[in-house]
Design a protein around this motif. Structure first.
Motif, PDB file in Angstrom:
ATOM      1  N   ALA A   2       0.819  -1.212   0.000  1.00  0.00           N
ATOM      2  CA  ALA A   2       0.000   0.000   0.000  1.00  0.00           C
ATOM      3  C   ALA A   2       0.854   1.264   0.000  1.00  0.00           C
ATOM      4  O   ALA A   2       0.420   2.313  -0.476  1.00  0.00           O
ATOM      5  N   GLN A   3       2.063   1.178   0.534  1.00  0.00           N
ATOM      6  CA  GLN A   3       2.925   2.359   0.619  1.00  0.00           C
ATOM      7  C   GLN A   3       3.648   2.644  -0.689  1.00  0.00           C
ATOM      8  O   GLN A   3       3.887   3.792  -1.037  1.00  0.00           O
ATOM      9  N   GLY A   4       4.015   1.590  -1.417  1.00  0.00           N
ATOM     10  CA  GLY A   4       4.745   1.780  -2.658  1.00  0.00           C
ATOM     11  C   GLY A   4       6.211   2.076  -2.417  1.00  0.00           C
ATOM     12  O   GLY A   4       6.697   2.054  -1.276  1.00  0.00           O
ATOM     13  N   PRO A   5       6.952   2.385  -3.489  1.00  0.00           N
ATOM     14  CA  PRO A   5       8.382   2.690  -3.356  1.00  0.00           C
ATOM     15  C   PRO A   5       8.624   3.862  -2.415  1.00  0.00           C
ATOM     16  O   PRO A   5       7.802   4.771  -2.304  1.00  0.00           O
ATOM     17  N   SER A   6       9.754   3.831  -1.753  1.00  0.00           N
ATOM     18  CA  SER A   6      10.088   4.861  -0.768  1.00  0.00           C
ATOM     19  C   SER A   6      10.154   6.245  -1.407  1.00  0.00           C
ATOM     20  O   SER A   6      10.627   6.414  -2.535  1.00  0.00           O
TER      21      SER A   6
ATOM     22  N   ILE B   3       1.835   8.962 -10.955  1.00  0.00           N
ATOM     23  CA  ILE B   3       3.165   8.794 -10.353  1.00  0.00           C
ATOM     24  C   ILE B   3       3.793  10.158 -10.074  1.00  0.00           C
ATOM     25  O   ILE B   3       4.352  10.389  -8.991  1.00  0.00           O
ATOM     26  N   LEU B   4       3.693  11.077 -11.037  1.00  0.00           N
ATOM     27  CA  LEU B   4       4.218  12.426 -10.801  1.00  0.00           C
ATOM     28  C   LEU B   4       3.489  13.091  -9.635  1.00  0.00           C
ATOM     29  O   LEU B   4       4.113  13.755  -8.796  1.00  0.00           O
ATOM     30  N   LEU B   5       2.177  12.910  -9.572  1.00  0.00           N
ATOM     31  CA  LEU B   5       1.398  13.515  -8.488  1.00  0.00           C
ATOM     32  C   LEU B   5       1.787  12.917  -7.141  1.00  0.00           C
ATOM     33  O   LEU B   5       1.929  13.641  -6.146  1.00  0.00           O
ATOM     34  N   ARG B   6       1.966  11.611  -7.097  1.00  0.00           N
ATOM     35  CA  ARG B   6       2.350  10.948  -5.841  1.00  0.00           C
ATOM     36  C   ARG B   6       3.657  11.506  -5.305  1.00  0.00           C
ATOM     37  O   ARG B   6       3.783  11.791  -4.109  1.00  0.00           O
ATOM     38  N   HIS B   7       4.633  11.675  -6.176  1.00  0.00           N
ATOM     39  CA  HIS B   7       5.925  12.193  -5.725  1.00  0.00           C
ATOM     40  C   HIS B   7       5.832  13.672  -5.359  1.00  0.00           C
ATOM     41  O   HIS B   7       6.501  14.119  -4.419  1.00  0.00           O
TER      42      HIS B   7
ATOM     43  N   VAL C  48      -3.055   7.113  -4.743  1.00  0.00           N
ATOM     44  CA  VAL C  48      -3.231   7.477  -6.152  1.00  0.00           C
ATOM     45  C   VAL C  48      -3.670   6.290  -7.004  1.00  0.00           C
ATOM     46  O   VAL C  48      -3.721   6.387  -8.232  1.00  0.00           O
ATOM     47  N   VAL C  49      -3.987   5.165  -6.369  1.00  0.00           N
ATOM     48  CA  VAL C  49      -4.576   4.039  -7.096  1.00  0.00           C
ATOM     49  C   VAL C  49      -6.075   4.282  -7.184  1.00  0.00           C
ATOM     50  O   VAL C  49      -6.709   4.663  -6.195  1.00  0.00           O
ATOM     51  N   SER C  50      -6.646   4.071  -8.357  1.00  0.00           N
ATOM     52  CA  SER C  50      -8.058   4.404  -8.535  1.00  0.00           C
ATOM     53  C   SER C  50      -8.710   3.450  -9.518  1.00  0.00           C
ATOM     54  O   SER C  50      -8.045   2.750 -10.280  1.00  0.00           O
ATOM     55  N   PHE C  51     -10.041   3.451  -9.483  1.00  0.00           N
ATOM     56  CA  PHE C  51     -10.847   2.833 -10.528  1.00  0.00           C
ATOM     57  C   PHE C  51     -11.486   3.969 -11.328  1.00  0.00           C
ATOM     58  O   PHE C  51     -11.819   5.009 -10.766  1.00  0.00           O
ATOM     59  N   SER C  52     -11.669   3.763 -12.604  1.00  0.00           N
ATOM     60  CA  SER C  52     -12.236   4.803 -13.458  1.00  0.00           C
ATOM     61  C   SER C  52     -13.663   5.120 -13.022  1.00  0.00           C
ATOM     62  O   SER C  52     -14.536   4.259 -13.050  1.00  0.00           O
ATOM     63  N   LEU C  53     -13.900   6.361 -12.601  1.00  0.00           N
ATOM     64  CA  LEU C  53     -15.225   6.794 -12.163  1.00  0.00           C
ATOM     65  C   LEU C  53     -15.879   7.671 -13.220  1.00  0.00           C
ATOM     66  O   LEU C  53     -15.205   8.395 -13.954  1.00  0.00           O
ATOM     67  N   ASN C  54     -17.214   7.624 -13.256  1.00  0.00           N
ATOM     68  CA  ASN C  54     -17.998   8.409 -14.209  1.00  0.00           C
ATOM     69  C   ASN C  54     -17.628   8.108 -15.651  1.00  0.00           C
ATOM     70  O   ASN C  54     -17.692   8.979 -16.520  1.00  0.00           O
ATOM     71  N   ALA C  55     -17.208   6.868 -15.904  1.00  0.00           N
ATOM     72  CA  ALA C  55     -16.909   6.473 -17.279  1.00  0.00           C
ATOM     73  C   ALA C  55     -18.207   6.243 -18.031  1.00  0.00           C
ATOM     74  O   ALA C  55     -19.164   5.699 -17.487  1.00  0.00           O
TER      75      ALA C  55
END
Length: 514
Positions: free
Chosen positions: A62-66, A256-260, A269-276
């Motif tokens: 859940a944390q991902g890379p450091s 990924i850019l947003l997470r950093h 920042v993991v998501s499912f596509s909403l309002n598709a």
């Protein structure tokens, strides 16, 4: 002699009154076996139950890379542009803030005064410049930096998201066909692209959806004649005010850019596509992209029970020549998109292409893992009327169907709560956060105001819409003549329809009903 007599008495007590010795031995053996079995059972039970009880959301993945020693950003302003996957991004902000009990700058209705330029008094609970600490702002607005700065702290991180104007036009046409007069007059998107000025009148309300919609959302004049000097000034304004511009065509790389940039864990920042939107049958003109925002119009569509039936699906087919004409018609948006698409890839080059590929791969694997745990039917989105829980049905409107998800049954409480946050539609999520942040005001005769206005019959009354994009409160219908308002009935922008005999309180409690 005395010793023998006492020995006989002892044997008589043990064998006669308390039973034979072999019985005691058997009893002791049985107790020992039972105790050992119970002890082993506890050990085996613990070893088998513990992994099952542990939620996937608490795993190290859940944390991902450091991210090193950085601290997560808690003051965030997201300009939610239209038809750019912005609803999915807003869901991430909602989840992050709710999990950490952060305060949201929520609208009185469902949008922050859109399409008028943003005004700080559109924020529910606003009491003056920075009188209250707000952490996250992200609902639809037309950007107005001086007013935003009255609400958000000085260290706020500003970001937004853009999309190719041709793909955006396809999505906008599908959604706002019955709302934007320019679209309503055209037979199809190709017909509009061939001669936009034949259909477009800049004076008509909601026609901003038909031209340079990104430029408009960023707070600039979308009807201005294109010039390179004007386009460059617009790009410079966006660069000054926003630290990061995401690109919806490269959504995973954007995350990924947003997470950093925000120093957030991977799951944030993991998501499912909403309002598709549901893709059209192959026999009808194609359309690219499935990221969409809230629906636009109810004309010709039934929304009862969350099951929409469109009379005629809009024709979105385009030739390459028509696509080029749309770029020319949306020239300001096209210049903005090209400039920040280039900036986006420069950011990725600085980040490192190899590292980006690795982290995108981890993001996608994590999304698949969460979909497998959280969602029914292998994680495939389903039509709203197939979703049994009405609290997670996406709002249906416009001429296209909006898809949603169903939760996997049998989830433990921790996992179910986290999964539900990931699929909760935008309108319902805003209502949940609003209820947590604000107490409900008492209604007439001491009755509480319900979050979803119940079934009411309006006999000769007017209906008003909370947070109208023009004035805040306006008449939606005239004499109702016994018209029935269903539970949760909303106008095209998602705002509740209410009776006008509930007057709005002014001043500090602006927007509350009494």
């Amino acid at each position: 002699m005395l010793f023998r007599r006492r020995a006989r008495m002892l044997r008589w007590l043990v064998c006669g009154r308390l039973g034979p010795v072999w019985m005691w031995k058997a009893l002791l053996l049985f107790v020992a076996i039972a105790f050992a079995g119970q002890l082993l059972g506890v050990i085996f039970n613990k070893s088998s139950v513990q992994p099952a009880a542990r939620s996937i959301f608490s795993s190290p993945d859940a944390q991902g890379p450091s991210l090193g020693s950085c601290q997560p950003h808690n003051h965030i302003m997201f300009l939610k542009t239209h038809k750019t996957a912005s609803s999915t991004v807003l869901n991430m902000l909602y989840r992050f803030g709710e999990e950490r009990n952060l305060r949201f700058a929520l609208p009185l209705g469902y949008q922050l005064g859109y399409p008028l330029p943003f005004n700080a008094h559109r924020v529910k609970g606003y009491r003056g410049p920075r009188a209250v600490e707000f952490h996250i702002m992200g609902n639809h607005m037309r950007f107005n930096k001086p007013e935003v700065e009255k609400v958000m702290p000085a260290d706020t991180f500003y970001f937004s998201i853009i999309r190719d104007p041709v793909s955006l036009a396809e999505s906008s046409f599908a959604y706002y066909k019955e709302v934007a007069p320019a679209f309503r007059k055209a037979k199809g998107l190709g017909d509009f692209a061939d001669d936009p000025r034949k259909y477009y009148d800049p004076r008509l309300r909601n026609n901003h959806y038909a031209r340079n919609l990104l430029w408009f959302d960023f707070g600039m004049d979308h009807n201005a004649n294109f010039s390179m000097a004007l386009a460059q000034r617009g790009v410079a304004m966006v660069r000054r005010n926003f630290k990061l511009i995401l690109v919806s065509e490269y959504f995973d790389q954007s995350m990924i850019l947003l997470r950093h940039a925000l120093c957030w864990p991977l799951d944030a920042v993991v998501s499912f596509s909403l309002n598709a939107r549901q893709q059209k049958p192959s026999g009808i003109g194609g359309m690219s992209g499935s990221w969409v925002g809230k629906a636009a119009a109810v004309a010709g569509v039934s929304v009862r029970g969350g099951h929409s039936q469109a009379k005629t699906l809009p024709n979105l087919s385009l030739t390459e020549e028509q696509r080029e004409k749309l770029r020319q018609w949306n020239a300001l948006d096209w210049h903005l998109y090209k400039a920040f698409n280039q900036t986006f890839w420069e950011e990725i080059d600085r980040f490192g292409l190899s590292q980006m590929e690795q982290e995108v791969s981890l993001l996608r694997m994590r999304r698949e893992d969460l979909a497998r745990v959280c969602l029914r039917d292998g994680g495939k989105p389903v039509e709203a009327h197939r979703i049994r829980d009405k609290n997670i049905r996406p709002f249906q409107s416009g001429l296209v169907k909006i898809l949603g998800y169903e939760l996997q049954p049998g989830l433990d409480n921790t996992t179910r709560t986290a999964c539900l946050r990931m699929i909760r539609p935008e309108i319902q999520y805003k209502d949940v956060l609003d209820a947590k942040q604000f107490l409900r005001a008492p209604a007439v005769q001491g009755q509480p105001v319900q979050q979803n206005v119940g079934r009411m019959v309006a006999a000769g009354g007017y209906f008003i819409r909370q947070d109208s994009s023009r004035t805040g409160e306006r008449l939606v219908g005239g004499e109702a003549g016994g018209r029935t308002v269903d539970e949760g009935e909303r106008d095209w922008d998602g705002s509740h329809l209410m009776r006008s005999n509930q007057t709005l309180m002014r001043g500090q409690d602006k927007g509350r009903l009494r």
